[in-house]
Structures are given as structure tokens and as C-alpha cells.
Scaffold this active site. Structure first.
Site, PDB file in Angstrom:
ATOM      1  CB  CYS A 276       2.677   7.253   3.519  1.00 27.98           C
ATOM      2  SG  CYS A 276       2.933   6.089   4.753  1.00 27.98           S
TER       3      CYS A 276
ATOM      4  CB  CYS B 265       4.082  -3.435  16.602  1.00 27.32           C
ATOM      5  SG  CYS B 265       6.219  -2.725  16.245  1.00 27.32           S
TER       6      CYS B 265
ATOM      7  CB  CYS C  84       5.898  -5.742   9.146  1.00 25.55           C
ATOM      8  SG  CYS C  84       7.228  -5.066  10.108  1.00 25.55           S
TER       9      CYS C  84
ATOM     10  CD  GLU D 205      -2.742  -1.172   2.630  1.00 31.43           C
ATOM     11  OE1 GLU D 205      -2.761  -0.197   3.445  1.00 31.43           O
ATOM     12  OE2 GLU D 205      -2.895  -2.466   3.010  1.00 31.43           O
TER      13      GLU D 205
ATOM     14  CB  CYS E  60       0.085   1.646   6.059  1.00 35.27           C
ATOM     15  SG  CYS E  60       0.329   2.056   4.671  1.00 35.27           S
TER      16      CYS E  60
END
Ligand code: SAH
Length: 353
Positions: free
Chosen positions: A104, A115, A111, A91, A340
Site C-alpha cells: 500500500c 475527510c 492530503c 508511509e 496510514c
């Protein structure tokens, strides 16, 4: 023969590649400029037809393709779901500010930082993006909007310092005067706090802005929402920030996502002010400290709740009283779910439809 990726090449590499193909190297600069406007080698009518054909066979032209595009009716924010050449999706978001358009971009497919509040990490990391794929997001969005993109934030899907080599190559590519020529000072890189990467970046001599996703003032809270903190704690991270500022003179900004009942109490604000002031302000360093407060975007899978407005304002006021500039992030693209990771997830875990 493996196809060479054209968008990842610096002009001198493109020149060497053309020479390898038995073509004159002088075409490299011209090709570089055209490619960075989104023109494919097949469309380069200034090149002889046999060369165009050869390039289509031996070289990879992998400008991301728009799979989905959402435009906010409120503020004109545009969100893209881009398909990469292997079918994976990432994205990018174009935001319109008075001082110009900011994009962005994503640095990885997925990832692996884990988190707890973040949608991008739920399915883990699929792969790194190449420098050309990082650049391709900027080129494709500029081509689609027909407007100049003047600022870049590496704050989309992925951890940029976990894809260090390609990200640094991208920075050189996007800054190149023959290409998009976007100034380093107009580029921000956001990291969850990979201290080894921050130390390496410090030596690159690139005057970009570093942004640290801090999100908690102490190790206990930070480790409970950001696994990376178990490797490098708050102390090590802020020491690396101080060293970075001293070496580069570049201001660092801190992102702090407010999660109700987790890290948003007045006591947390006091602790945050204390830890930032004690690490970053001493006689040798008078770093201006800026904290960007972001009420957490509730992601269905995480179960975290957004802090209420009063708590956010109170948190900001405590920081300000201790000499720390605090801004509350304005929400852009609220009607298109512009933060995102969520569009890619909605499109399937690998993003392919
Ligand atoms: N990996 C990098 C960049 C990508 S995340 C980093 O961690 O900085 C971009 C920013 O969005 C980070 O500050 C991240 O912590 C924040 N973020 C992620 N999920 C969020 C959510 N649900 N609500 C608000 N901010 C979020």
C-alpha cells in the site's frame, strides 16, 4: 543546473537524457532495469566510471530512505516510514497474503481532501509525490524485504486522483516489462470520488481496479464526513462509476468505513443497497457490486468510534440480502498501527525529524 530525476523517466526518456549528456543511448534499457531493482547509478559497475560520476552530479537518484520500520509479530505486515529527498516523510505498508505480497503506497505528502475520520489529512497537503517517488516506495520495500511485491494498492497517504499526471506516469513505469513488470490487473487505485479524475482515467485504457471510498449512502451524511461530496454528490459519483464500468468492463469496489452512530445503522445499510442497485444495475449493466466494510480505525483527533461487531455483521447481512457482496476487512498489522497517516503524524507534522 537542475538535477533530473532518474526514477521518473521512461526508458525512451532516459535514452534521450543520455544522448543529451553525449553518452550512447543503448545504456538506457540496462540502467532502467538496474534502477528498478534499487541499484543507484553510482553502484552500476557495468557503466564506465566517468559516466557514473557524471550521473551523480547531473541526475537525481532519490530512492526513499527507510526512516522507521515496524514488523507485526502477528502477521508479518511491515510498515515503513520513508524519508524523501527533501526530508518529508510518507508511509507504505507491505501485507502478506496467500496470493503474494501487496504494498500500500502513498501518493502525496499529506492530503487536502479533509475527510473527517482520516489521520492523513489533518495537517493538509504539503506536496505531491513524483512518479519516481511513488515507484521508489515499491522498489525500496522490495529491496528491503528481498521478496517480490506482486500487488499494489494506492491507498496510503494522499488522494491519487489529485496527483493525476504523476500517478498515471507511475502506473506506466511500474508496469514496464524492463522494470518491475507488475500487471495493471494487480494494481488498485482508491479515490474519495474526484469525478473529473475518474472520467479522465476511464480514457487511459489501463485495466487497473478502481476502488471508491463511499462511506455513506446519502448526500447529507456523506457531506458531513467527506467535504469532496459537496462538489460531486453520491448521484454524480455513482453515475461516473457506471460509465467507467460500461467503458472499461472493470469491476469497481466500494470502501465503506463504519462509524458508530454515524453511518452504521440497518437503515443506512438498506439505503446503501438501494442507491448502489439503482445506479449500477439496470438492463444494460449488470455490474457485480462488492462493498468492503471497514470498522473505522479510531484516530485520537477525530473522536469517531468504531462500530461494534454485531452492527458490522448486521450491516453486511442486509447488503448480502439485497444481492451485494459484502466483506468485512480483516485487520492486518494491528500491533503496529498499520493504517496510514498515523506514523507520519507521530514523527512531526511535516514528517521530518
Ligand atoms: N484518498 C484515497 C486513498 C487514501 S485513503 C481515498 O480516499 O480512497 C485509503 C482508505 O482508508 C480510504 O477508503 C479511506 O477512506 C480509509 N480511511 C481513512 N481513514 C480511516 C480510518 N480512520 N479508519 C478506517 N478507514 C480509514
Amino acid at each position: 543546473m537542475e538535477q533530473r530525476e532518474l526514477l521518473s523517466m521512461m526508458p525512451e526518456e532516459l535514452r534521450a537524457f543520455l544522448l543529451e549528456l553525449g553518452e550512447p543511448g543503448y545504456r538506457a534499457d540496462q540502467m532502467f532495469s538496474q534502477m528498478h531493482k534499487g541499484i543507484s547509478p553510482g553502484e552500476m559497475t557495468n557503466l564506465p566510471l566517468p559516466l557514473r560520476k557524471k550521473l551523480c552530479e547531473v541526475a537525481l537518484w532519490n530512492l526513499p530512505q527507510i526512516r522507521k520500520k515496524l514488523v507485526s509479530a502477528i502477521d508479518g505486515t511491515v510498515k515503513y516510514l520513508f524519508a524523501l529527498s527533501d526530508g518529508n516523510c510518507v508511509e507504505s505498508v507491505v501485507m502478506r497474503y496467500e496470493h503474494g505480497n501487496t504494498i500500500c503506497i502513498s501518493s502525496q505528502v499529506g492530503c487536502r481532501m479533509g475527510c473527517k475520520f482520516c489521520a492523513s489529512t489533518i495537517g493538509g497537503k504539503v506536496r505531491d509525490l513524483s512518479a519516481g517517488e511513488l515507484l521508489g516506495q515499491v522498489i525500496a520495500a522490495g529491496k528491503d524485504t528481498g521478496e517480490r511485491i506482486s500487488n499494489i494498492v494506492l491507498m496510503g497517504i494522499g488522494e491519487p486522483l489529485d496527483n493525476y499526471g504523476q500517478v498515471v506516469r507511475f502506473l506506466h513505469l511500474v508496469n514496464h516489462p524492463a522494470g518491475l513488470n507488475i500487471g495493471y490487473r494487480h494494481i488498485s487505485l482508491s479515490t474519495c470520488g474526484l469525478v473529473d479524475g475518474i472520467e479522465k482515467l476511464q480514457k487511459e485504457d489501463l485495466p487497473i481496479t478502481l476502488s471508491i471510498s463511499l462511506h455513506a449512502p446519502d448526500d447529507e451524511t456523506r457531506s458531513s464526513i467527506m467535504p469532496v461530496n459537496k462538489r460531486w454528490g453520491v448521484d454524480a459519483l455513482l453515475n461516473a462509476c457506471r460509465a467507467y464500468f460500461r467503458a472499461t468492463g472493470r469491476r469497481i469496489s466500494f470502501e465503506y468505513t463504519l462509524i458508530s452512530g454515524k453511518n452504521d445503522s440497518p437503515k443506512d445499510a438498506e439505503k446503501l443497497a438501494q442507491v448502489l442497485n439503482s445506479h449500477l444495475r439496470d438492463r444494460q449493466s449488470t455490474m457485480p457490486i462488492h462493498v468492503n466494510l471497514i470498522p473505522v480505525n479510531a484516530v485520537a483527533e477525530t473522536g469517531f468510534q468504531t462500530s461494534d461487531r454485531a452492527a458490522v455483521r448486521k450491516f453486511a447481512a442486509i447488503l448480502e440480502a439485497k444481492g451485494i457482496r459484502a466483506t468485512i476487512r480483516r485487520t492486518l498489522g494491528a500491533d503496529i498501527n498499520a493504517s496510514c497517516g498515523q506514523l507520519r503524524r507521530a514523527a512531526g507534522s511535516a514528517g521530518a525529524e
